[in-house]
Design a protein around this motif. Structure first.
Motif, PDB file in Angstrom:
ATOM      1  N   ARG A   4      39.215  73.081  43.182  1.00  0.00           N
ATOM      2  CA  ARG A   4      37.886  73.039  42.569  1.00  0.00           C
ATOM      3  C   ARG A   4      37.265  71.654  42.719  1.00  0.00           C
ATOM      4  O   ARG A   4      37.957  70.644  42.626  1.00  0.00           O
ATOM      5  CB  ARG A   4      37.974  73.392  41.081  1.00  0.00           C
ATOM      6  CG  ARG A   4      38.543  74.787  40.831  1.00  0.00           C
ATOM      7  CD  ARG A   4      38.611  75.098  39.359  1.00  0.00           C
ATOM      8  NE  ARG A   4      39.216  76.401  39.125  1.00  0.00           N
ATOM      9  CZ  ARG A   4      39.321  76.985  37.930  1.00  0.00           C
ATOM     10  NH1 ARG A   4      38.845  76.361  36.863  1.00  0.00           N
ATOM     11  NH2 ARG A   4      39.884  78.160  37.815  1.00  0.00           N
ATOM     12  N   ILE A   5      35.969  71.662  42.943  1.00  0.00           N
ATOM     13  CA  ILE A   5      35.205  70.416  43.016  1.00  0.00           C
ATOM     14  C   ILE A   5      34.321  70.365  41.768  1.00  0.00           C
ATOM     15  O   ILE A   5      33.406  71.177  41.616  1.00  0.00           O
ATOM     16  CB  ILE A   5      34.351  70.369  44.283  1.00  0.00           C
ATOM     17  CG1 ILE A   5      35.245  70.521  45.526  1.00  0.00           C
ATOM     18  CG2 ILE A   5      33.567  69.061  44.350  1.00  0.00           C
ATOM     19  CD1 ILE A   5      34.480  70.710  46.805  1.00  0.00           C
ATOM     20  N   THR A  36      38.351  79.521  51.196  1.00  0.00           N
ATOM     21  CA  THR A  36      39.570  79.513  51.989  1.00  0.00           C
ATOM     22  C   THR A  36      39.502  80.611  53.032  1.00  0.00           C
ATOM     23  O   THR A  36      39.495  81.795  52.696  1.00  0.00           O
ATOM     24  CB  THR A  36      40.809  79.722  51.075  1.00  0.00           C
ATOM     25  OG1 THR A  36      40.763  78.775  50.011  1.00  0.00           O
ATOM     26  CG2 THR A  36      42.092  79.565  51.861  1.00  0.00           C
ATOM     27  N   LYS A  37      39.409  80.210  54.302  1.00  0.00           N
ATOM     28  CA  LYS A  37      39.423  81.162  55.416  1.00  0.00           C
ATOM     29  C   LYS A  37      38.374  82.256  55.250  1.00  0.00           C
ATOM     30  O   LYS A  37      38.621  83.441  55.525  1.00  0.00           O
ATOM     31  CB  LYS A  37      40.815  81.784  55.573  1.00  0.00           C
ATOM     32  CG  LYS A  37      41.899  80.771  55.933  1.00  0.00           C
ATOM     33  CD  LYS A  37      43.252  81.420  56.072  1.00  0.00           C
ATOM     34  CE  LYS A  37      44.312  80.383  56.419  1.00  0.00           C
ATOM     35  NZ  LYS A  37      45.662  80.993  56.531  1.00  0.00           N
ATOM     36  N   GLY A  38      37.192  81.862  54.740  1.00  0.00           N
ATOM     37  CA  GLY A  38      36.089  82.799  54.681  1.00  0.00           C
ATOM     38  C   GLY A  38      36.064  83.729  53.491  1.00  0.00           C
ATOM     39  O   GLY A  38      35.163  84.552  53.367  1.00  0.00           O
ATOM     40  N   TYR A  39      37.034  83.648  52.575  1.00  0.00           N
ATOM     41  CA  TYR A  39      36.998  84.489  51.383  1.00  0.00           C
ATOM     42  C   TYR A  39      37.137  83.629  50.126  1.00  0.00           C
ATOM     43  O   TYR A  39      37.583  82.489  50.193  1.00  0.00           O
ATOM     44  CB  TYR A  39      38.083  85.573  51.417  1.00  0.00           C
ATOM     45  CG  TYR A  39      39.502  85.051  51.378  1.00  0.00           C
ATOM     46  CD1 TYR A  39      40.157  84.832  50.168  1.00  0.00           C
ATOM     47  CD2 TYR A  39      40.201  84.769  52.553  1.00  0.00           C
ATOM     48  CE1 TYR A  39      41.454  84.356  50.118  1.00  0.00           C
ATOM     49  CE2 TYR A  39      41.497  84.304  52.522  1.00  0.00           C
ATOM     50  CZ  TYR A  39      42.122  84.089  51.307  1.00  0.00           C
ATOM     51  OH  TYR A  39      43.397  83.603  51.267  1.00  0.00           O
ATOM     52  N   TYR A  40      36.735  84.196  48.997  1.00  0.00           N
ATOM     53  CA  TYR A  40      36.696  83.437  47.745  1.00  0.00           C
ATOM     54  C   TYR A  40      38.007  83.623  46.986  1.00  0.00           C
ATOM     55  O   TYR A  40      38.466  84.746  46.752  1.00  0.00           O
ATOM     56  CB  TYR A  40      35.528  83.918  46.884  1.00  0.00           C
ATOM     57  CG  TYR A  40      35.308  83.088  45.640  1.00  0.00           C
ATOM     58  CD1 TYR A  40      34.543  81.925  45.681  1.00  0.00           C
ATOM     59  CD2 TYR A  40      35.880  83.461  44.426  1.00  0.00           C
ATOM     60  CE1 TYR A  40      34.349  81.154  44.551  1.00  0.00           C
ATOM     61  CE2 TYR A  40      35.685  82.696  43.293  1.00  0.00           C
ATOM     62  CZ  TYR A  40      34.916  81.545  43.356  1.00  0.00           C
ATOM     63  OH  TYR A  40      34.722  80.783  42.237  1.00  0.00           O
ATOM     64  N   HIS A  97      30.955  71.965  35.030  1.00  0.00           N
ATOM     65  CA  HIS A  97      30.964  73.090  35.972  1.00  0.00           C
ATOM     66  C   HIS A  97      31.633  72.672  37.286  1.00  0.00           C
ATOM     67  O   HIS A  97      31.853  71.489  37.539  1.00  0.00           O
ATOM     68  CB  HIS A  97      29.531  73.565  36.222  1.00  0.00           C
ATOM     69  CG  HIS A  97      28.932  74.281  35.047  1.00  0.00           C
ATOM     70  ND1 HIS A  97      29.194  75.599  34.768  1.00  0.00           N
ATOM     71  CD2 HIS A  97      28.108  73.840  34.065  1.00  0.00           C
ATOM     72  CE1 HIS A  97      28.547  75.956  33.678  1.00  0.00           C
ATOM     73  NE2 HIS A  97      27.881  74.907  33.222  1.00  0.00           N
ATOM     74  N   TRP A  98      31.934  73.679  38.112  1.00  0.00           N
ATOM     75  CA  TRP A  98      32.653  73.407  39.350  1.00  0.00           C
ATOM     76  C   TRP A  98      32.245  74.389  40.439  1.00  0.00           C
ATOM     77  O   TRP A  98      31.646  75.424  40.178  1.00  0.00           O
ATOM     78  CB  TRP A  98      34.165  73.515  39.129  1.00  0.00           C
ATOM     79  CG  TRP A  98      34.600  74.897  38.721  1.00  0.00           C
ATOM     80  CD1 TRP A  98      34.903  75.962  39.546  1.00  0.00           C
ATOM     81  CD2 TRP A  98      34.759  75.381  37.380  1.00  0.00           C
ATOM     82  NE1 TRP A  98      35.244  77.065  38.798  1.00  0.00           N
ATOM     83  CE2 TRP A  98      35.165  76.744  37.471  1.00  0.00           C
ATOM     84  CE3 TRP A  98      34.615  74.810  36.120  1.00  0.00           C
ATOM     85  CZ2 TRP A  98      35.417  77.524  36.345  1.00  0.00           C
ATOM     86  CZ3 TRP A  98      34.860  75.597  35.009  1.00  0.00           C
ATOM     87  CH2 TRP A  98      35.257  76.930  35.126  1.00  0.00           C
ATOM     88  N   THR A  99      32.585  74.018  41.664  1.00  0.00           N
ATOM     89  CA  THR A  99      32.537  74.953  42.787  1.00  0.00           C
ATOM     90  C   THR A  99      33.948  75.056  43.345  1.00  0.00           C
ATOM     91  O   THR A  99      34.743  74.097  43.249  1.00  0.00           O
ATOM     92  CB  THR A  99      31.572  74.476  43.891  1.00  0.00           C
ATOM     93  OG1 THR A  99      31.956  73.150  44.301  1.00  0.00           O
ATOM     94  CG2 THR A  99      30.142  74.460  43.396  1.00  0.00           C
ATOM     95  N   VAL A 100      34.266  76.209  43.922  1.00  0.00           N
ATOM     96  CA  VAL A 100      35.599  76.449  44.464  1.00  0.00           C
ATOM     97  C   VAL A 100      35.543  76.354  45.980  1.00  0.00           C
ATOM     98  O   VAL A 100      34.666  76.934  46.617  1.00  0.00           O
ATOM     99  CB  VAL A 100      36.129  77.840  44.042  1.00  0.00           C
ATOM    100  CG1 VAL A 100      37.476  78.131  44.681  1.00  0.00           C
ATOM    101  CG2 VAL A 100      36.243  77.910  42.521  1.00  0.00           C
TER     102      VAL A 100
END
Length: 276
Positions: free
Chosen positions: A243-244, A233-237, A227-230
């Protein structure tokens, strides 16, 4: 109670990139867990971790349900070829080093692509066959996945595993079954498939953990992506942002099992469910 869904998938070609390779892009023989999770996100239209969907009545967060999946991946291929391609970029410095000036696009009397280019070799698997098992305590969620595979109207893109051009054909979607249809028993053989054998495996509560433990199986040790988190960027998804990843410890087995207790599905095929 746990339930299980079996998928058989065919791909004419596929590349499951080993992430730390670049100039020569090596491929795993089977996709890592993150690649299958990405397929399911694409299939179910999950473009945001808060995305909700209706599953047999109640509204749920689809990615939260997805994180509860246990996944088993097996696969084989007929041959491997290496493609030689050019990777291009639009950097000013790369353009200047090739053409001498930002205003120039001509070299050796020919107009060429702007930016720079690098030769890259990509290993590609041919005639790929995958067997994927998905297990979940929510029977309706597995049914939701099966229904989406039959009619992928919510997909984000063309269904693929690996690169965007690595399209697939679904050859089998089983019925959602009670996991008690599977059994633990000794069944020696060369199964002809590669398997990920995770360190943290799901097994029934009554299983003899010592006889089916990860340490009893041979294989090459890897840490592969799950699994990952994104990064926001500048307050929006943005689902295409960096990805981490979380990593899981596995062994890559060639499918030769002798004197081993195996967790087998109702077709006597080994299952190694990763519990994230």
């Amino acid at each position: 109670m746990m339930y299980i869904l079996r998928l058989r998938i065919y791909q004419p070609q596929a590349h499951y990139r080993v992430p730390f390779t670049y100039q020569r892009r090596h491929t795993y023989p089977i996709p890592p867990y993150s690649t299958i999770i990405g397929l399911l996100c694409n299939l179910l239209g999950i473009d945001h971790p808060e995305k909700e969907g209706v599953i047999n009545g109640p509204q749920v967060k689809l990615y939260d349900e997805l994180k509860e999946l246990k996944i088993s991946i097996a696969g084989r291929f007929e041959s491997k070829t290496t493609e030689y391609v050019w990777f291009r970029n639009l950097s000013h410095s790369a353009h200047n080093s090739r053409f001498g000036s930002v205003q120039n696009r001509i070299i050796y009397g020919e107009v060429e692509h702007i930016g720079g280019q690098s030769p890259v070799s990509i290993d590609v698997l041919n005639e790929v066959r995958l067997i994927i098992h998905l297990a979940h305590e929510n029977k309706d969620f597995l049914g939701f996945i099966a229904s989406a595979l039959h009619d992928p109207t919510h997909r984000l893109e063309v269904l693929h595993i690996g690169r965007a051009e690595d399209w697939l054909t679904i050859e089998e979607i089983s019925c959602v079954k009670d996991i008690t249809t599977c059994e633990i028993k000794r069944r020696d053989g060369a199964y002809g498939y590669f398997f990920w054998i995770p360190e943290n495996r799901y097994l029934p509560e009554d299983a003899d953990m010592e006889s089916v433990s990860d340490s009893s199986f041979e294989g090459l040790a890897y840490r592969i992506t799950a699994h990952w988190t994104v990064e926001s960027t500048k307050g929006y998804y943005n689902r295409h942002a960096a990805r981490i990843f979380d990593y899981v410890k596995v062994k890559l087995s060639d499918g030769l099992f002798v004197n081993k207790q195996l967790f087998l599905d109702d077709q006597s095929f080994p299952i190694f469910l990763c519990q994230f």
